[in-house]
Design a protein around this motif. Sequence first.
Motif, PDB file in Angstrom:
ATOM      1  N   UNK A   1       0.873  -1.023   0.058  1.00 35.30           N
ATOM      2  CA  UNK A   1      -0.027  -0.012   0.206  1.00 35.30           C
ATOM      3  C   UNK A   1       0.850   1.131   0.089  1.00 35.30           C
ATOM      4  N   UNK A   2       0.814   2.001  -1.090  1.00 40.32           N
ATOM      5  CA  UNK A   2       1.470   3.114  -1.457  1.00 40.32           C
ATOM      6  C   UNK A   2       0.474   4.207  -0.945  1.00 40.32           C
ATOM      7  N   UNK A   3       0.973   5.144   0.146  1.00 43.31           N
ATOM      8  CA  UNK A   3       0.072   5.986   0.657  1.00 43.31           C
ATOM      9  C   UNK A   3       0.226   7.497   0.428  1.00 43.31           C
ATOM     10  N   UNK A   4      -0.419   8.306  -0.050  1.00 41.66           N
ATOM     11  CA  UNK A   4      -0.088   9.613  -0.768  1.00 41.66           C
ATOM     12  C   UNK A   4      -1.133  10.379  -0.340  1.00 41.66           C
ATOM     13  N   UNK A   5      -0.627  11.819  -0.307  1.00 44.10           N
ATOM     14  CA  UNK A   5      -1.926  12.871  -0.188  1.00 44.10           C
ATOM     15  C   UNK A   5      -2.266  13.190  -1.821  1.00 44.10           C
ATOM     16  N   UNK A   6      -3.206  14.208  -1.972  1.00 42.11           N
ATOM     17  CA  UNK A   6      -3.840  14.556  -3.317  1.00 42.11           C
ATOM     18  C   UNK A   6      -3.240  15.645  -3.965  1.00 42.11           C
ATOM     19  N   UNK A   7      -2.045  16.096  -3.328  1.00 40.88           N
ATOM     20  CA  UNK A   7      -1.264  17.286  -3.964  1.00 40.88           C
ATOM     21  C   UNK A   7       0.344  16.932  -4.314  1.00 40.88           C
ATOM     22  N   UNK A   8       0.259  15.847  -4.746  1.00 38.62           N
ATOM     23  CA  UNK A   8       1.706  15.356  -5.025  1.00 38.62           C
ATOM     24  C   UNK A   8       1.438  14.619  -6.519  1.00 38.62           C
ATOM     25  N   UNK A   9       2.495  14.270  -7.162  1.00 41.27           N
ATOM     26  CA  UNK A   9       2.616  13.653  -8.343  1.00 41.27           C
ATOM     27  C   UNK A   9       3.467  12.684  -8.124  1.00 41.27           C
ATOM     28  N   UNK A  10       3.519  11.235  -8.987  1.00 42.49           N
ATOM     29  CA  UNK A  10       4.273  10.182  -8.638  1.00 42.49           C
ATOM     30  C   UNK A  10       5.539  10.289  -9.918  1.00 42.49           C
ATOM     31  N   UNK A  11       6.749   9.879  -9.531  1.00 44.27           N
ATOM     32  CA  UNK A  11       7.716   9.927 -10.723  1.00 44.27           C
ATOM     33  C   UNK A  11       7.539   8.564 -11.378  1.00 44.27           C
ATOM     34  N   UNK A  12       7.700   8.699 -12.701  1.00 47.40           N
ATOM     35  CA  UNK A  12       7.162   7.379 -13.340  1.00 47.40           C
ATOM     36  C   UNK A  12       7.657   5.877 -13.160  1.00 47.40           C
ATOM     37  N   UNK A  13       9.000   6.076 -12.667  1.00 56.11           N
ATOM     38  CA  UNK A  13       9.692   4.814 -12.252  1.00 56.11           C
ATOM     39  C   UNK A  13       9.790   4.541 -10.894  1.00 56.11           C
ATOM     40  N   UNK A  14       8.849   5.239  -9.947  1.00 58.30           N
ATOM     41  CA  UNK A  14       8.834   5.078  -8.615  1.00 58.30           C
ATOM     42  C   UNK A  14       8.597   3.561  -8.134  1.00 58.30           C
ATOM     43  N   UNK A  15       7.668   2.851  -8.668  1.00 55.80           N
ATOM     44  CA  UNK A  15       7.345   1.564  -7.979  1.00 55.80           C
ATOM     45  C   UNK A  15       8.718   0.717  -8.283  1.00 55.80           C
ATOM     46  N   UNK A  16       9.388   0.793  -9.574  1.00 53.75           N
ATOM     47  CA  UNK A  16      10.393  -0.029  -9.612  1.00 53.75           C
ATOM     48  C   UNK A  16      11.684   0.431  -8.884  1.00 53.75           C
ATOM     49  N   UNK A  17      11.890   1.844  -8.445  1.00 57.74           N
ATOM     50  CA  UNK A  17      12.829   2.472  -7.680  1.00 57.74           C
ATOM     51  C   UNK A  17      12.621   1.856  -6.325  1.00 57.74           C
ATOM     52  N   UNK A  18      11.572   1.471  -5.893  1.00 52.57           N
ATOM     53  CA  UNK A  18      11.204   0.879  -4.509  1.00 52.57           C
ATOM     54  C   UNK A  18      11.774  -0.826  -4.609  1.00 52.57           C
ATOM     55  N   UNK A  19      11.815  -1.309  -5.947  1.00 52.05           N
ATOM     56  CA  UNK A  19      11.865  -2.642  -5.814  1.00 52.05           C
ATOM     57  C   UNK A  19      12.990  -3.320  -4.972  1.00 52.05           C
ATOM     58  N   UNK A  20      14.369  -2.738  -5.103  1.00 51.07           N
ATOM     59  CA  UNK A  20      15.364  -3.038  -4.439  1.00 51.07           C
ATOM     60  C   UNK A  20      15.143  -3.351  -2.961  1.00 51.07           C
ATOM     61  N   UNK A  21      14.164  -2.822  -2.107  1.00 59.45           N
ATOM     62  CA  UNK A  21      14.130  -2.826  -0.808  1.00 59.45           C
ATOM     63  C   UNK A  21      12.796  -3.788  -0.485  1.00 59.45           C
ATOM     64  N   UNK A  22      12.090  -3.999  -1.608  1.00 60.90           N
ATOM     65  CA  UNK A  22      10.515  -4.376  -1.134  1.00 60.90           C
ATOM     66  C   UNK A  22      10.913  -5.867  -0.866  1.00 60.90           C
ATOM     67  N   UNK A  23      11.922  -6.538  -1.094  1.00 62.22           N
ATOM     68  CA  UNK A  23      12.223  -8.102  -0.821  1.00 62.22           C
ATOM     69  C   UNK A  23      12.804  -7.996   0.588  1.00 62.22           C
ATOM     70  N   UNK A  24      13.176  -6.874   1.215  1.00 64.11           N
ATOM     71  CA  UNK A  24      13.858  -6.875   2.569  1.00 64.11           C
ATOM     72  C   UNK A  24      12.903  -6.126   3.662  1.00 64.11           C
ATOM     73  N   UNK A  25      12.193  -5.122   3.313  1.00 68.05           N
ATOM     74  CA  UNK A  25      11.637  -4.405   4.136  1.00 68.05           C
ATOM     75  C   UNK A  25      10.052  -4.505   4.002  1.00 68.05           C
ATOM     76  N   UNK A  26       9.197  -4.248   5.040  1.00 68.21           N
ATOM     77  CA  UNK A  26       7.851  -4.054   5.286  1.00 68.21           C
ATOM     78  C   UNK A  26       7.542  -2.378   5.381  1.00 68.21           C
ATOM     79  N   UNK A  27       8.334  -1.630   5.450  1.00 65.56           N
ATOM     80  CA  UNK A  27       8.021  -0.260   5.613  1.00 65.56           C
ATOM     81  C   UNK A  27       9.096   0.673   5.086  1.00 65.56           C
ATOM     82  N   UNK A  28       8.777   1.309   4.098  1.00 65.81           N
ATOM     83  CA  UNK A  28       9.628   2.313   3.311  1.00 65.81           C
ATOM     84  C   UNK A  28       8.957   3.658   3.033  1.00 65.81           C
ATOM     85  N   UNK A  29       9.968   4.486   3.180  1.00 66.15           N
ATOM     86  CA  UNK A  29       9.636   5.770   2.906  1.00 66.15           C
ATOM     87  C   UNK A  29      10.758   6.379   1.815  1.00 66.15           C
TER      88      UNK A  29
END
Length: 323
Positions: free
Chosen positions: A100-128
């Motif tokens: 679950x990627x939580x965000x307010x309504x006054x931001x925009x996402x970087x196009x490669x954001x989900x992939x950028x999180x990728x290296x850490x998603x196999x190791x951790x449960x909480x990322x900022x």
Amino acid sequence: MSPTRRDDFFVVVTTYNRQEYLAQLFDSLALLKPAPDGIVVVDNASTDDTPAVVAAAASRFASLPVPIPVIHHRLQENTGGSGGFSVGVERALAEGAQWLWLMDDDVTAVPGAIAAFGPWMDKYDALVGRRYDSLGEPFFWQNNFSTFLGFPLPVAGDVFATSNEFATNVGCFEGMLLHANAIRSVGLPDPRFFLNWDDTMYGWQISLERPVMYVNAFVLHKAREQRSIDLGIRHLNDSSDLSRFYVMRNRGLVGQYLRVHGRYNAFGFALGTILTAGKEIFRLIGVEKTLRGSARLWDGWRESRRILADSSWKPMPSLVGKS
């Protein structure tokens, strides 16, 4: 991305009367590569054309080669950011979300954001992830929560000087990525905060059980311009009378959570409350160039005393064992 722990990735957005910003956010979500598996939008009883914006986005995402459901969860009253994220997280879990990627309504996402999180998603449960401000400059967000003070202290210097990850003990609902395991363990975000301190304390609760990592990957842009000053070790943005009330009122909730976990120190907490008030007064003078609104700090502090004196107070329940 490999399917290991990266399936069922949902974006959870809380919105209130920001239809133009919300439309920009949807535009950016449509550019995400890889794409999310679902989008939950919690509409805090908006009175503008937010329902039409969400409906248009739902039609747009449904027509993609791989359709993405856009779930419009409209509330009958404004429950604040805290209430919105609490409901949004609950709804996303019910839809089968694992991330679950939580965000307010006054931001925009970087196009490669989900992939950028990728290296850490196999190791951790909480990322900022990192954010850009409205001018495209890196936004300062690095702090650790002092349980003695009940107050987050900024961490000076470059926390990524020797590593691309920094262990923190706070959260930020403007871009925090959570695995369902972390959420079920501590329960839903607490809607009683309404505004302010909710993500700080949610991240702190998670950090008591598992790592919370601030990672060197830019994932969001702040779309809404705010007045701010650069203090060197952090940025200080403008605020509102409503926010000023809740930043002091919610000291009562912060204290109660510290008590539940056996970390409450009356003297330190009182000092932290003074620091909180001082920070808000400095914000008024330094950023907003006024002292109007300072009375709301006093009102909030009085309400915090009532909350702190409530001997029947309980934290949000764990969701472990619940489907």
